[in-house]
Design a protein around this motif. Structure first.
Motif, PDB file in Angstrom:
ATOM      1  N   HIS B 126       2.957  17.561  41.232  1.00 58.59           N
ATOM      2  CA  HIS B 126       3.415  18.815  40.909  1.00 58.59           C
ATOM      3  C   HIS B 126       3.864  19.155  39.425  1.00 58.59           C
ATOM      4  O   HIS B 126       4.029  18.190  38.771  1.00 58.59           O
ATOM      5  N   CYS B 127       3.916  20.286  39.007  1.00 58.74           N
ATOM      6  CA  CYS B 127       4.459  20.571  37.798  1.00 58.74           C
ATOM      7  C   CYS B 127       5.401  21.825  37.568  1.00 58.74           C
ATOM      8  O   CYS B 127       5.678  22.168  38.734  1.00 58.74           O
ATOM      9  N   ASP B 128       5.972  21.989  36.605  1.00 61.10           N
ATOM     10  CA  ASP B 128       6.962  23.010  36.494  1.00 61.10           C
ATOM     11  C   ASP B 128       6.076  24.290  36.277  1.00 61.10           C
ATOM     12  O   ASP B 128       5.097  24.260  35.963  1.00 61.10           O
ATOM     13  N   GLU B 129       7.161  25.318  35.951  1.00 59.50           N
ATOM     14  CA  GLU B 129       6.137  26.577  36.210  1.00 59.50           C
ATOM     15  C   GLU B 129       5.551  26.961  34.619  1.00 59.50           C
ATOM     16  O   GLU B 129       4.916  28.010  34.400  1.00 59.50           O
ATOM     17  N   ARG B 130       6.119  26.141  33.614  1.00 62.14           N
ATOM     18  CA  ARG B 130       5.625  26.361  32.243  1.00 62.14           C
ATOM     19  C   ARG B 130       4.267  25.818  32.199  1.00 62.14           C
ATOM     20  O   ARG B 130       3.763  25.309  32.955  1.00 62.14           O
ATOM     21  N   GLY B 131       3.551  26.611  31.004  1.00 62.20           N
ATOM     22  CA  GLY B 131       2.129  26.145  31.015  1.00 62.20           C
ATOM     23  C   GLY B 131       1.520  27.373  31.895  1.00 62.20           C
ATOM     24  O   GLY B 131       2.187  28.129  32.205  1.00 62.20           O
ATOM     25  N   THR B 132       0.252  27.037  32.164  1.00 68.70           N
ATOM     26  CA  THR B 132      -0.561  28.239  32.816  1.00 68.70           C
ATOM     27  C   THR B 132      -1.251  27.491  34.259  1.00 68.70           C
ATOM     28  O   THR B 132      -1.305  26.359  34.111  1.00 68.70           O
ATOM     29  N   ASN B 184      10.905  19.494  39.051  1.00 69.78           N
ATOM     30  CA  ASN B 184       9.625  20.077  39.775  1.00 69.78           C
ATOM     31  C   ASN B 184       8.367  19.246  39.338  1.00 69.78           C
ATOM     32  O   ASN B 184       7.168  19.201  39.901  1.00 69.78           O
ATOM     33  N   ARG B 185       8.370  18.613  38.160  1.00 75.02           N
ATOM     34  CA  ARG B 185       7.524  17.608  37.445  1.00 75.02           C
ATOM     35  C   ARG B 185       7.381  16.384  38.417  1.00 75.02           C
ATOM     36  O   ARG B 185       7.991  15.390  37.909  1.00 75.02           O
ATOM     37  N   ARG B 186       6.952  16.491  39.499  1.00 74.82           N
ATOM     38  CA  ARG B 186       7.054  15.280  40.319  1.00 74.82           C
ATOM     39  C   ARG B 186       5.837  14.593  41.078  1.00 74.82           C
ATOM     40  O   ARG B 186       4.842  15.576  41.194  1.00 74.82           O
ATOM     41  N   GLY B 187       5.864  13.444  41.452  1.00 75.46           N
ATOM     42  CA  GLY B 187       4.996  13.112  42.521  1.00 75.46           C
ATOM     43  C   GLY B 187       5.656  12.770  43.778  1.00 75.46           C
ATOM     44  O   GLY B 187       6.919  12.197  43.635  1.00 75.46           O
ATOM     45  N   HIS B 188       5.209  13.232  44.607  1.00 77.77           N
ATOM     46  CA  HIS B 188       5.804  13.380  46.120  1.00 77.77           C
ATOM     47  C   HIS B 188       5.124  12.315  47.106  1.00 77.77           C
ATOM     48  O   HIS B 188       3.984  12.576  47.174  1.00 77.77           O
ATOM     49  N   PHE B 189       5.535  11.790  47.966  1.00 75.94           N
ATOM     50  CA  PHE B 189       4.925  10.904  48.956  1.00 75.94           C
ATOM     51  C   PHE B 189       5.161  11.425  50.468  1.00 75.94           C
ATOM     52  O   PHE B 189       6.302  11.986  50.827  1.00 75.94           O
ATOM     53  N   LEU B 190       4.230  11.440  51.086  1.00 74.99           N
ATOM     54  CA  LEU B 190       4.045  11.613  52.542  1.00 74.99           C
ATOM     55  C   LEU B 190       3.339  10.653  53.338  1.00 74.99           C
ATOM     56  O   LEU B 190       2.125  10.325  52.663  1.00 74.99           O
ATOM     57  N   VAL B 191       3.515  10.261  54.556  1.00 76.36           N
ATOM     58  CA  VAL B 191       2.715   9.400  55.410  1.00 76.36           C
ATOM     59  C   VAL B 191       2.277   9.870  56.819  1.00 76.36           C
ATOM     60  O   VAL B 191       2.993  10.868  57.134  1.00 76.36           O
TER      61      VAL B 191
END
Lengths: 443, 194
Positions: B126-132, B184-191
């Motif tokens: 994921h990224c934050d809203e800044r940038g495009t 928001n600038r994250r790596g998230h895990f699901l299993v």
């Protein structure tokens, strides 16, 4: 000698682009006698009169005669070339004395030209004739006339085509009123693509799948839109035909990883796109008819956002290989890569229809649209706030651009001329709209 | 119909002006400044697009071009669920390298995954809203990939891991400040069970 005044006005319309951009002259359209090189806005405009259209047949229960004059007038105003200075009651057909009287009145009020619109209503069909007059000549010479027809629900499109014809007569290149804008509405996690007339009227849905739909890009024939969607769970690339019944959707790329940032080749046969199927975002070219893939970039950095040059020979793209994202250009076979922009955070390259300029988005606290010559010279700002201004999309005339801005506190769409004049918010009636993409001229 | 008579003078005047104007300007178009490739593989102007279907041809879900296939079947992201045992990792603005403090988080995540070998894992970038959003989709992909590479380096089998980038499209925090953006600038895990 008779035409000295109109000539002076037309010469005033030969606008030197304030941004130093020169475009090659347009290919002369058949049957057009007046050629003007127009690249910017400028303060000198041609004053034009557009009375309510004259109903010559049928009953105008729908008020089309007024709508046609109003929409044509608005189109000519936002073209940046005209000021609508007079209008009012319809001018009777086949009454040369009354015509002379009204045209003299308009000329005295400062009008240089007049549009006499004649409208025949035949059931569900509308037939319009546009007669364009030179009011600076003592005889009010007829410059051109042309007939158009459409179904009654397409009345606004009829007006757009008339306006584009008027622009053609004065500049040698048609206007861009008969075009569409595709854009994205929604909130995080739920975004759909919609389509509207370039001026925001006639909104219609494209996607309606409840997923996240992004990055719409019109195909060169203006019949389909490529886009990235999570509708099947992952960011895959699709194309939708928004004007056909049931709006059919075709899968273009659904490889492991991201399938994004589509750009059509000028002939519509190929798509440049970003894929990460080999582990890293790289640029590929997809042959649309066969699904054949060709890889263009091989670099450990992010390579994304390819955009075709109008010649089809080069591709601009974003790469962070210099440490930050910057605009790069390569030949269409992936060779001859060179960095175009320096010192900054640059994304969203947009190659101009004439080929001489590349727009991009510079991030410096906030975002603004910048332009650079395709040679790499002369980077300069196109917007300077307020708020963020990004996501530029060229109109097919290479004079106008649409973009998104949060200057009002919410993301809304705007268009303007390249020199910043004729700024207009596109009224879409939605809370937030982003990612405008201006269609080619409609077939 | 176009009336031509009388326009020649206007036209020639304007054409003359325009050509004078042109001559003063350097030619800066890409077409003239760049050498053409010997054999352009794509984009050569020619016939109209053959891929355009007849108006009645395609129905929904009936592609007219061969549908590209994926190298291997992708499990649906919907089948995965978040669990408390696997913690998020975070990234600096416009970066996709694993920070030292996040490496510790990933060590713990890797240990859990090795103990619970019957689980497949989905890593969201994921990224934050800044940038495009176009660039952020690629950036999120790099973050997920960097996270995956770290887990693999710690002994988690690569074939248990699927990655997906949501770019800036799925923020967990919607305010416009660094505290929120950094979440928001994250790596998230699901299993999900194998």
């Amino acid at each position: 000698m008779k035409r000295t005044v109109l000539t002076a006005v037309l010469v005033a319309l030969v606008i030197v682009a304030s941004l130093g951009a020169w475009a090659p002259p347009p290919v002369p359209a058949q049957g057009v006698d007046v050629y003007i090189n127009v690249t910017g806005g400028g303060s000198k405009k041609l004053n034009i009169a557009i009375p309510t259209f004259t109903v010559v047949s049928g009953t105008d229960a729908g008020g089309h005669a007024k709508t046609l004059a109003a929409v044509t007038g608005n189109d000519l105003t936002v073209s940046g070339l005209f000021s609508v200075v007079a209008g009012g009651e319809p001018v009777p057909a086949n009454n040369s004395e009354e015509l002379r009287r009204r045209w003299s009145e308009f000329a005295a009020a400062g009008a240089h030209a007049a549009v006499h619109g004649l409208l025949a209503i035949r059931g569900e069909r509308l037939e319009a004739e546009m007669r364009l007059y030179d009011l600076t000549s003592p005889t009010h010479a007829l410059i051109a006339s042309k007939k158009f027809d459409a179904g009654a629900p397409q009345a606004r499109r009829l007006a757009h085509r008339i306006a584009d014809e008027v622009v053609l007569q004065f500049t040698g290149e048609p206007g861009v009123a008969d075009t569409k804008i595709a854009y994205v509405v929604g909130r995080p996690g739920a975004k759909e693509i919609l389509v509207a007339d370039y001026d925001g009227a006639g909104t219609m849905p494209a996607t309606r799948n409840g997923s996240i739909n992004l990055m719409p890009v019109w195909s060169p024939d203006a019949r389909s839109i490529a886009f990235t969607s999570f509708m099947n769970g992952y960011p895959d690339l699709f194309r939708i035909f928004p004007f056909e019944p049931q709006r059919p959707v075709q899968t273009l790329a659904a490889f492991a990883g991201i399938n994004s940032s589509p750009s059509w080749s000028p002939d519509g046969r190929f798509l440049a796109l970003t894929l990460s199927l080999h582990g890293n975002p790289e640029i590929y070219v997809l042959t649309v008819a066969t699904g054949k893939l060709e890889r263009l970039t091989r670099h450990a950095a992010i390579d994304t956002e390819p955009v075709w040059s109008p010649t089809g020979r080069q591709i601009a793209f974003v790469s962070d290989r210099a440490g930050q994202p910057r605009i790069h250009v390569m030949d269409v076979d992936g060779t001859n890569v060179r960095q175009l922009t320096s010192s900054g955070f640059h994304t969203q390259p947009r190659w101009s229809p004439k080929g001489n300029i590349i727009l991009y988005t510079q991030r410096q606290g906030t975002h603004d649209i910048w332009a650079i010559d395709a040679s790499g010279a002369n980077p300069r700002p196109i917007t300077a706030g307020p708020g963020d201004n990004q996501g530029a999309s060229w109109a097919p005339d290479g004079r106008h651009l649409a973009f998104q801005s949060n200057r009002s506190g919410r993301w809304q769409l705007y268009f303007m001329l390249l020199d910043g004049s004729a700024l207009t918010q596109i009224p879409l009636g939605v809370n937030e709209a982003t990612s405008p993409t201006w269609s080619p001229r409609l077939p | 119909m176009v009336i031509r008579a009388g326009h020649l003078m206007v036209m020639s005047l304007l054409l003359g002006l325009m050509l004078v104007g042109c001559a003063k300007r350097p030619a800066t178009t890409a077409a003239t400044s760049a050498p053409a490739p010997a054999a352009p593989p794509a984009g050569t102007p020619s016939t109209p697009a053959p891929a355009t279907p007849a108006p009645s041809a395609p129905g929904p879900g009936a592609p007219t071009a061969p549908a590209p296939t994926t190298p291997e079947a992708r499990p649906s992201p919907k089948e995965f669920t978040s669990i408390a045992a696997l913690k998020d990792v975070f990234f600096d603005f416009d970066k996709y390298d694993i920070r030292p403090e996040d490496a510790k988080t990933l060590d713990a995540n890797a240990a859990w995954l090795k103990t619970n070998a019957d689980n497949l894992v989905l890593i969201e970038g994921h990224c934050d809203e800044r940038g495009t959003n176009e660039y952020n989709l690629a950036l999120g992909e790099r973050r997920a990939k960097a996270t995956m590479n770290y887990l693999v380096s710690q002994g988690v089998q690569a074939n248990r891991i699927t990655i997906i980038s949501y770019g800036e499209e799925r923020p967990i925090c919607n305010e416009k400040n660094e505290s929120c953006w950094s979440k928001n600038r994250r790596g998230h895990f699901l299993v999900k069970p194998r």
